[in-house]
Scaffold this motif. Structure first.
Motif, PDB file in Angstrom:
ATOM      1  N   ARG A 148       0.833  -1.206   0.000  1.00 36.34           N
ATOM      2  CA  ARG A 148       0.000   0.000   0.000  1.00 36.34           C
ATOM      3  C   ARG A 148       0.869   1.259   0.000  1.00 36.34           C
ATOM      4  O   ARG A 148       1.949   1.277   0.591  1.00 36.34           O
ATOM      5  CB  ARG A 148      -0.907   0.011   1.238  1.00 36.34           C
ATOM      6  CG  ARG A 148      -2.089  -0.942   1.153  1.00 36.34           C
ATOM      7  CD  ARG A 148      -2.927  -0.874   2.420  1.00 36.34           C
ATOM      8  NE  ARG A 148      -2.259  -1.529   3.533  1.00 36.34           N
ATOM      9  CZ  ARG A 148      -2.250  -1.080   4.789  1.00 36.34           C
ATOM     10  NH1 ARG A 148      -2.838   0.076   5.090  1.00 36.34           N
ATOM     11  NH2 ARG A 148      -1.649  -1.754   5.734  1.00 36.34           N
ATOM     12  N   SER A 224      -0.975   1.717  -5.412  1.00 40.60           N
ATOM     13  CA  SER A 224      -1.782   2.724  -6.104  1.00 40.60           C
ATOM     14  C   SER A 224      -1.476   2.772  -7.597  1.00 40.60           C
ATOM     15  O   SER A 224      -2.254   3.312  -8.375  1.00 40.60           O
ATOM     16  CB  SER A 224      -1.544   4.110  -5.492  1.00 40.60           C
ATOM     17  OG  SER A 224      -0.161   4.432  -5.501  1.00 40.60           O
ATOM     18  N   ALA A 228      -7.305  -0.642  -8.231  1.00 43.06           N
ATOM     19  CA  ALA A 228      -8.407   0.326  -8.211  1.00 43.06           C
ATOM     20  C   ALA A 228      -8.596   0.897  -6.814  1.00 43.06           C
ATOM     21  O   ALA A 228      -9.036   2.039  -6.651  1.00 43.06           O
ATOM     22  CB  ALA A 228      -9.694  -0.345  -8.683  1.00 43.06           C
ATOM     23  N   ASN A 229      -8.266   0.097  -5.805  1.00 43.65           N
ATOM     24  CA  ASN A 229      -8.342   0.534  -4.422  1.00 43.65           C
ATOM     25  C   ASN A 229      -7.321  -0.244  -3.615  1.00 43.65           C
ATOM     26  O   ASN A 229      -6.956  -1.362  -3.973  1.00 43.65           O
ATOM     27  CB  ASN A 229      -9.759   0.327  -3.850  1.00 43.65           C
ATOM     28  CG  ASN A 229     -10.334  -1.021  -4.265  1.00 43.65           C
ATOM     29  OD1 ASN A 229      -9.764  -2.064  -3.939  1.00 43.65           O
ATOM     30  ND2 ASN A 229     -11.431  -1.008  -4.995  1.00 43.65           N
ATOM     31  N   GLU A 230      -6.868   0.352  -2.524  1.00 44.62           N
ATOM     32  CA  GLU A 230      -5.853  -0.283  -1.679  1.00 44.62           C
ATOM     33  C   GLU A 230      -6.476  -0.820  -0.393  1.00 44.62           C
ATOM     34  O   GLU A 230      -5.838  -0.856   0.652  1.00 44.62           O
ATOM     35  CB  GLU A 230      -4.739   0.714  -1.379  1.00 44.62           C
ATOM     36  CG  GLU A 230      -3.955   1.132  -2.610  1.00 44.62           C
ATOM     37  CD  GLU A 230      -2.814   2.062  -2.279  1.00 44.62           C
ATOM     38  OE1 GLU A 230      -1.677   1.582  -2.120  1.00 44.62           O
ATOM     39  OE2 GLU A 230      -3.068   3.286  -2.154  1.00 44.62           O
ATOM     40  N   GLU A 231      -7.711  -1.228  -0.494  1.00 41.35           N
ATOM     41  CA  GLU A 231      -8.439  -1.867   0.598  1.00 41.35           C
ATOM     42  C   GLU A 231      -9.333  -2.925  -0.028  1.00 41.35           C
ATOM     43  O   GLU A 231      -9.486  -2.952  -1.255  1.00 41.35           O
ATOM     44  CB  GLU A 231      -9.261  -0.830   1.367  1.00 41.35           C
ATOM     45  CG  GLU A 231     -10.230  -0.053   0.504  1.00 41.35           C
ATOM     46  CD  GLU A 231     -10.887   1.103   1.232  1.00 41.35           C
ATOM     47  OE1 GLU A 231     -12.009   1.477   0.829  1.00 41.35           O
ATOM     48  OE2 GLU A 231     -10.284   1.642   2.176  1.00 41.35           O
ATOM     49  N   ASP A 237      -6.753  -2.786 -11.440  1.00 43.32           N
ATOM     50  CA  ASP A 237      -7.203  -1.746 -12.374  1.00 43.32           C
ATOM     51  C   ASP A 237      -6.448  -1.955 -13.678  1.00 43.32           C
ATOM     52  O   ASP A 237      -5.264  -1.629 -13.786  1.00 43.32           O
ATOM     53  CB  ASP A 237      -6.914  -0.360 -11.784  1.00 43.32           C
ATOM     54  CG  ASP A 237      -7.478   0.777 -12.618  1.00 43.32           C
ATOM     55  OD1 ASP A 237      -7.342   0.738 -13.859  1.00 43.32           O
ATOM     56  OD2 ASP A 237      -8.056   1.716 -12.022  1.00 43.32           O
TER      57      ASP A 237
END
Length: 266
Positions: A148, A224, A228-231, A237
Motif C-alpha cells: 500500500r 496505487s 483500483a483501491n488499496e483496501e 485496475d
C-alpha cells in the motif's frame, strides 16, 4: 498445495514472487483473527502485473501467504530493519501493527512452517538462479513486490511508486541499479527512489553476490500504481496496470539484455 510454482525459461533474469500467494492451510486460517483472514498484506496481483513482459523468463512464485510464513524474511528470524517497525518470519501483526492471531504460533510451529514452506521456496529459487547462471555465466534475480502506498506503521507519508532496493548497492553491479533507476526516473507521471524505506529484503540480500556473477534487485511497487483501491477487495485496475506494464517491460528487457552482456556467453 505445493509450496512453490516454477515457470522455467532460459533468460539470465529470474523473477521472484514471494508474497503474491494466498494459500493458507485451513487449520492455520482458523486461528487468524477476522482481520487476518482478509489477507490484507498480500502483494496483490503482482503475478498478473508481470505476466508476459519478458520472453523466456523464469518465474519462481510462492503459493503460500506471508501469514503462513514470510518467504522474504531471514530464516533465523533476525530483523531486516533493526530499530524500525517491521514484520517477522511469521508476522504477529499486520502492516498497521494490529494483531493477526487468535492463537499465536510458538517457536516449534514456526520452525515446522519454515521447513514446510520457506525452505522449499528458496531451494527452488536458488536452483533456478544456478541453472540460468550455468547457461549465461551470470544470473539476475528481480524480486517482485508491492505494498500500500500509505502505511503509517511502517513509514511516513506516501511511498514513491517505484522503490528500488539493492541494500545500498551491495546486491548487484552498479550498472544494473543505474539502468533500473534511470528507467524509473524517466517514467512520466511516476515517482521513484533507490534504497529508501525498502532496501531489499532477505531474498535480495541473500542471493545478491555480484562478485560471483549473481545479482539481485528488489522492486517494491506502490499498489496505487495498479489497483483500483488499496483496501478490500483490492481490485486490479487494468488501465492503470497497462500504463505501468509499459515501464516494467522496459526494465525487465533492459536488465535481461544487460545481464547477457555481463555474462559474456552466447
Amino acid at each position: 498445495m505445493i509450496p512453490v510454482e516454477i515457470r522455467r525459461g532460459n533468460s539470465p533474469l529470474v523473477l521472484g514472487l514471494p508474497h503474491s500467494g494466498t494459500h493458507v492451510p485451513s487449520e492455520i486460517f482458523a486461528r487468524l483473527t477476522p482481520l487476518g483472514q482478509t489477507l490484507g498484506d498480500t502483494d496483490w496481483h503482482v503475478d498478473r502485473l508481470y505476466d508476459g513482459l519478458l520472453d523466456d523468463v523464469t518465474t519462481v512464485q510462492a503459493t503460500f501467504h506471508r501469514y503462513v510464513i514470510d518467504a522474504n524474511r531471514d530464516p533465523s528470524g533476525a530483523s531486516l530493519y533493526p530499530g524500525q517497525n517491521t514484520t517477522g518470519l511469521v508476522p504477529m501483526t499486520n502492516f498497521d501493527g494490529e494483531p493477526l492471531w487468535i492463537e499465536e504460533p510458538d517457536a516449534d510451529e514456526i520452525e515446522a512452517r519454515r521447513l514446510a514452506w520457506h525452505t522449499p521456496y528458496h531451494a527452488a529459487l536458488e536452483a533456478e538462479l544456478e541453472r540460468v547462471k550455468g547457461i549465461h555465466g551470470v544470473a539476475v534475480l528481480y524480486d517482485c513486490h508491492s505494498i500500500r502506498s500509505r502505511v503509517p506503521f511502517l513509514f511516513d507519508g506516501t511511498l514513491p511508486d517505484f522503490n528500488i532496493g539493492t541494500n545500498n548497492g551491495e546486491t548487484c553491479t552498479p550498472i544494473i541499479e543505474a539502468v533500473v533507476a534511470g528507467i524509473c526516473a524517466g517514467a512520466e507521471g511516476y515517482s521513484s527512489v533507490v534504497n529508501g524505506r525498502f532496501k531489499g529484503g532477505w531474498t535480495t540480500r541473500h542471493y545478491g553476490r555480484p562478485g560471483e556473477n549473481m545479482h539481485a534487485i528488489q522492486m517494491e511497487l506502490a499498489q496505487s500504481t495498479h489497483l483500483a483501491n488499496e483496501e478490500p477487495p483490492f481490485s486490479y485496475d487494468g488501465a492503470k496496470a497497462e500504463r505501468l506494464r509499459v515501464h516494467l517491460k522496459t526494465i525487465l528487457n533492459s536488465v535481461a539484455d544487460l545481464a547477457a552482456s555481463l555474462g559474456g556467453r552466447s
